[in-house]
Design a protein around this motif. Structure first.
Motif, PDB file in Angstrom:
ATOM      1  N   LEU A 133     -14.198  46.216  33.650  1.00 49.51           N
ATOM      2  CA  LEU A 133     -14.213  46.035  35.098  1.00 49.51           C
ATOM      3  C   LEU A 133     -14.175  44.555  35.494  1.00 49.51           C
ATOM      4  CD1 LEU A 133     -16.731  48.786  36.308  1.00 49.51           C
ATOM      5  CD2 LEU A 133     -14.230  48.786  36.455  1.00 49.51           C
ATOM      6  N   ILE A 134     -14.883  43.707  34.761  1.00 49.90           N
ATOM      7  CA  ILE A 134     -14.855  42.277  35.080  1.00 49.90           C
ATOM      8  C   ILE A 134     -13.470  41.703  34.803  1.00 49.90           C
ATOM      9  CG2 ILE A 134     -15.758  40.013  34.396  1.00 49.90           C
ATOM     10  CD1 ILE A 134     -18.495  41.363  34.020  1.00 49.90           C
ATOM     11  N   GLY A 135     -12.841  42.168  33.729  1.00 50.42           N
ATOM     12  CA  GLY A 135     -11.479  41.733  33.446  1.00 50.42           C
ATOM     13  C   GLY A 135     -10.514  42.165  34.538  1.00 50.42           C
ATOM     14  N   LEU A 136     -10.625  43.404  34.994  1.00 50.10           N
ATOM     15  CA  LEU A 136      -9.775  43.892  36.079  1.00 50.10           C
ATOM     16  C   LEU A 136     -10.048  43.135  37.376  1.00 50.10           C
ATOM     17  CD1 LEU A 136      -9.888  47.765  35.488  1.00 50.10           C
ATOM     18  CD2 LEU A 136      -7.856  46.295  35.377  1.00 50.10           C
ATOM     19  N   SER A 137     -11.317  42.882  37.657  1.00 49.94           N
ATOM     20  CA  SER A 137     -11.671  42.171  38.879  1.00 49.94           C
ATOM     21  C   SER A 137     -11.043  40.781  38.912  1.00 49.94           C
ATOM     22  CB  SER A 137     -13.198  42.057  38.994  1.00 49.94           C
ATOM     23  OG  SER A 137     -13.559  41.198  40.050  1.00 49.94           O
ATOM     24  N   SER A 138     -11.238  40.016  37.840  1.00 46.57           N
ATOM     25  CA  SER A 138     -10.692  38.654  37.817  1.00 46.57           C
ATOM     26  C   SER A 138      -9.170  38.670  37.860  1.00 46.57           C
ATOM     27  CB  SER A 138     -11.187  37.907  36.575  1.00 46.57           C
ATOM     28  OG  SER A 138     -10.777  38.571  35.386  1.00 46.57           O
ATOM     29  N   GLY A 139      -8.546  39.630  37.172  1.00 45.95           N
ATOM     30  CA  GLY A 139      -7.092  39.715  37.174  1.00 45.95           C
ATOM     31  C   GLY A 139      -6.532  40.085  38.534  1.00 45.95           C
ATOM     32  N   LEU A 140      -7.169  41.036  39.208  1.00 48.84           N
ATOM     33  CA  LEU A 140      -6.689  41.460  40.528  1.00 48.84           C
ATOM     34  C   LEU A 140      -6.911  40.376  41.584  1.00 48.84           C
ATOM     35  CD1 LEU A 140      -7.850  45.182  40.453  1.00 48.84           C
ATOM     36  CD2 LEU A 140      -5.487  44.370  40.693  1.00 48.84           C
ATOM     37  N   ILE A 141      -8.011  39.645  41.464  1.00 48.39           N
ATOM     38  CA  ILE A 141      -8.233  38.539  42.412  1.00 48.39           C
ATOM     39  C   ILE A 141      -7.200  37.442  42.182  1.00 48.39           C
ATOM     40  CG2 ILE A 141      -9.820  36.650  42.995  1.00 48.39           C
ATOM     41  CD1 ILE A 141     -12.116  38.604  42.742  1.00 48.39           C
ATOM     42  N   LEU A 142      -6.890  37.147  40.930  1.00 50.95           N
ATOM     43  CA  LEU A 142      -5.842  36.168  40.628  1.00 50.95           C
ATOM     44  C   LEU A 142      -4.501  36.638  41.177  1.00 50.95           C
ATOM     45  CD1 LEU A 142      -4.674  33.676  39.228  1.00 50.95           C
ATOM     46  CD2 LEU A 142      -4.574  35.008  37.105  1.00 50.95           C
ATOM     47  N   ALA A 143      -4.164  37.917  40.964  1.00 45.91           N
ATOM     48  CA  ALA A 143      -2.894  38.452  41.467  1.00 45.91           C
ATOM     49  C   ALA A 143      -2.842  38.387  42.988  1.00 45.91           C
ATOM     50  CB  ALA A 143      -2.725  39.896  40.990  1.00 45.91           C
ATOM     51  N   SER A 144      -3.979  38.672  43.633  1.00 47.78           N
ATOM     52  CA  SER A 144      -4.022  38.626  45.094  1.00 47.78           C
ATOM     53  C   SER A 144      -3.844  37.198  45.606  1.00 47.78           C
ATOM     54  CB  SER A 144      -5.343  39.206  45.598  1.00 47.78           C
ATOM     55  OG  SER A 144      -5.466  40.562  45.244  1.00 47.78           O
ATOM     56  N   ALA A 145      -4.490  36.247  44.947  1.00 46.16           N
ATOM     57  CA  ALA A 145      -4.354  34.848  45.360  1.00 46.16           C
ATOM     58  C   ALA A 145      -2.911  34.371  45.203  1.00 46.16           C
ATOM     59  CB  ALA A 145      -5.298  33.968  44.539  1.00 46.16           C
ATOM     60  N   LEU A 146      -2.275  34.729  44.095  1.00 46.80           N
ATOM     61  CA  LEU A 146      -0.876  34.339  43.881  1.00 46.80           C
ATOM     62  C   LEU A 146       0.041  35.020  44.883  1.00 46.80           C
ATOM     63  CD1 LEU A 146      -0.708  34.395  39.967  1.00 46.80           C
ATOM     64  CD2 LEU A 146      -0.778  32.390  41.462  1.00 46.80           C
ATOM     65  N   ALA A 147      -0.213  36.302  45.159  1.00 46.13           N
ATOM     66  CA  ALA A 147       0.599  37.028  46.136  1.00 46.13           C
ATOM     67  C   ALA A 147       0.454  36.411  47.524  1.00 46.13           C
ATOM     68  CB  ALA A 147       0.194  38.502  46.158  1.00 46.13           C
ATOM     69  N   ALA A 148      -0.768  36.015  47.875  1.00 49.99           N
ATOM     70  CA  ALA A 148      -0.995  35.395  49.181  1.00 49.99           C
ATOM     71  C   ALA A 148      -0.264  34.063  49.295  1.00 49.99           C
ATOM     72  CB  ALA A 148      -2.488  35.202  49.412  1.00 49.99           C
ATOM     73  N   LEU A 149      -0.317  33.259  48.235  1.00 48.60           N
ATOM     74  CA  LEU A 149       0.345  31.953  48.262  1.00 48.60           C
ATOM     75  C   LEU A 149       1.861  32.073  48.296  1.00 48.60           C
ATOM     76  CD1 LEU A 149      -1.880  30.005  45.697  1.00 48.60           C
ATOM     77  CD2 LEU A 149      -1.784  29.663  48.168  1.00 48.60           C
ATOM     78  N   MET A 150       2.390  33.121  47.667  1.00 47.43           N
ATOM     79  CA  MET A 150       3.843  33.295  47.595  1.00 47.43           C
ATOM     80  C   MET A 150       4.392  34.181  48.712  1.00 47.43           C
ATOM     81  SD  MET A 150       4.196  33.718  43.451  1.00 47.43           S
ATOM     82  CE  MET A 150       5.986  33.723  43.485  1.00 47.43           C
ATOM     83  N   GLY A 151       3.515  34.624  49.605  1.00 47.57           N
ATOM     84  CA  GLY A 151       3.974  35.427  50.728  1.00 47.57           C
ATOM     85  C   GLY A 151       4.370  36.843  50.385  1.00 47.57           C
ATOM     86  N   GLU A 152       3.848  37.374  49.283  1.00 49.04           N
ATOM     87  CA  GLU A 152       4.170  38.740  48.863  1.00 49.04           C
ATOM     88  C   GLU A 152       3.214  39.706  49.565  1.00 49.04           C
ATOM     89  OE1 GLU A 152       6.596  39.721  47.047  1.00 49.04           O
ATOM     90  OE2 GLU A 152       7.356  37.840  46.224  1.00 49.04           O
ATOM     91  N   SER A 153       3.462  39.972  50.830  1.00 48.21           N
ATOM     92  CA  SER A 153       2.538  40.772  51.631  1.00 48.21           C
ATOM     93  C   SER A 153       2.453  42.221  51.160  1.00 48.21           C
ATOM     94  CB  SER A 153       2.949  40.732  53.103  1.00 48.21           C
ATOM     95  OG  SER A 153       4.288  41.182  53.260  1.00 48.21           O
ATOM     96  N   ALA A 154       3.569  42.766  50.676  1.00 46.32           N
ATOM     97  CA  ALA A 154       3.552  44.159  50.205  1.00 46.32           C
ATOM     98  C   ALA A 154       2.634  44.301  48.997  1.00 46.32           C
ATOM     99  CB  ALA A 154       4.970  44.610  49.863  1.00 46.32           C
TER     100      ALA A 154
END
Length: 205
Positions: free
Chosen positions: A46-67
């Motif tokens: 769960l901690i691995g998934l949490s950190s990975g999903l937060i990283l993916a969300s941060a990258l998506a936000a910075l790159m404008g990947e709203s979907a």
């Protein structure tokens, strides 16, 4: 380019296998009661998934990947809350543990009051340096509070903010806050373990 539809699924499967194998390194050590429990496997995952999903969300936000962000953001929040819950469960379990190894079991002396006065050497060694953190109980409590706040509570609040407002800053801050929190969580994971060998190496003569 070549489109390989199964490649992302294979990457996820290999990552999950890595979490499982890493967690089992510790969960299989039966003489360390704090680690030998099913929650060790659950928390690593769960901690691995949490950190990975937060990283993916941060990258998506910075790159404008709203979907992508509309999916990764809520998933990151749900998994972070689940990781917070299971890590808290393991902390409560470990706090209530009764040590199996004592000075009596280690020496075979059944006297009710047994105190170790010397570790049999006048200077430190590998055993005295590598199996004990040297921090006070007060310091351990501060680290525990720190990783619960920085690793789970604050990132969850920032994720809520990001999901509600689609703020890129919120997701980036969640990532930046969680990294030191999870580093503290890993340190505490190792520091909390009571190694039986420390019964022999407690006091310098």
């Amino acid at each position: 380019g070549i489109h390989v539809p199964w490649l992302p699924l294979a990457a996820i499967a290999v990552a999950a296998l890595l979490w499982y194998c890493t967690a089992m390194i510790y969960a299989c050590l039966r003489f360390i009661q704090e680690w030998a429990q099913p929650l060790t496997l659950v928390n690593f995952t769960l901690i691995g998934l949490s950190s990975g999903l937060i990283l993916a969300s941060a990258l998506a936000a910075l790159m404008g990947e709203s979907a992508l962000l509309r999916v990764s953001g809520p998933c990151a929040l749900a998994v972070t809350l689940a990781a917070w819950g299971t890590r808290t469960m393991s902390l409560r379990r470990n706090a209530a543990l009764v040590p199996r190894s004592t000075l009596q079991t280690a020496t075979g002396i059944r006297a009710p009051k047994l105190v170790q006065k010397s570790m049999g050497m006048s200077a430190g060694s590998f055993n005295t340096r590598e199996f004990f953190h040297g921090a006070s109980r007060a310091a351990l409590k501060q680290v525990k509070l720190g990783f619960l706040v920085l690793g789970f509570a604050v990132p969850a609040l920032l994720l809520l903010w990001g999901i509600a407002t689609q703020s890129s800053l919120a997701f980036v801050l969640a990532l930046l806050v969680q990294v030191p929190g999870l580093l503290a969580e890993r340190w505490f994971f190792f520091a909390q373990a009571r190694h039986p060998q420390n019964l022999y190496y407690q006091v310098v003569s």
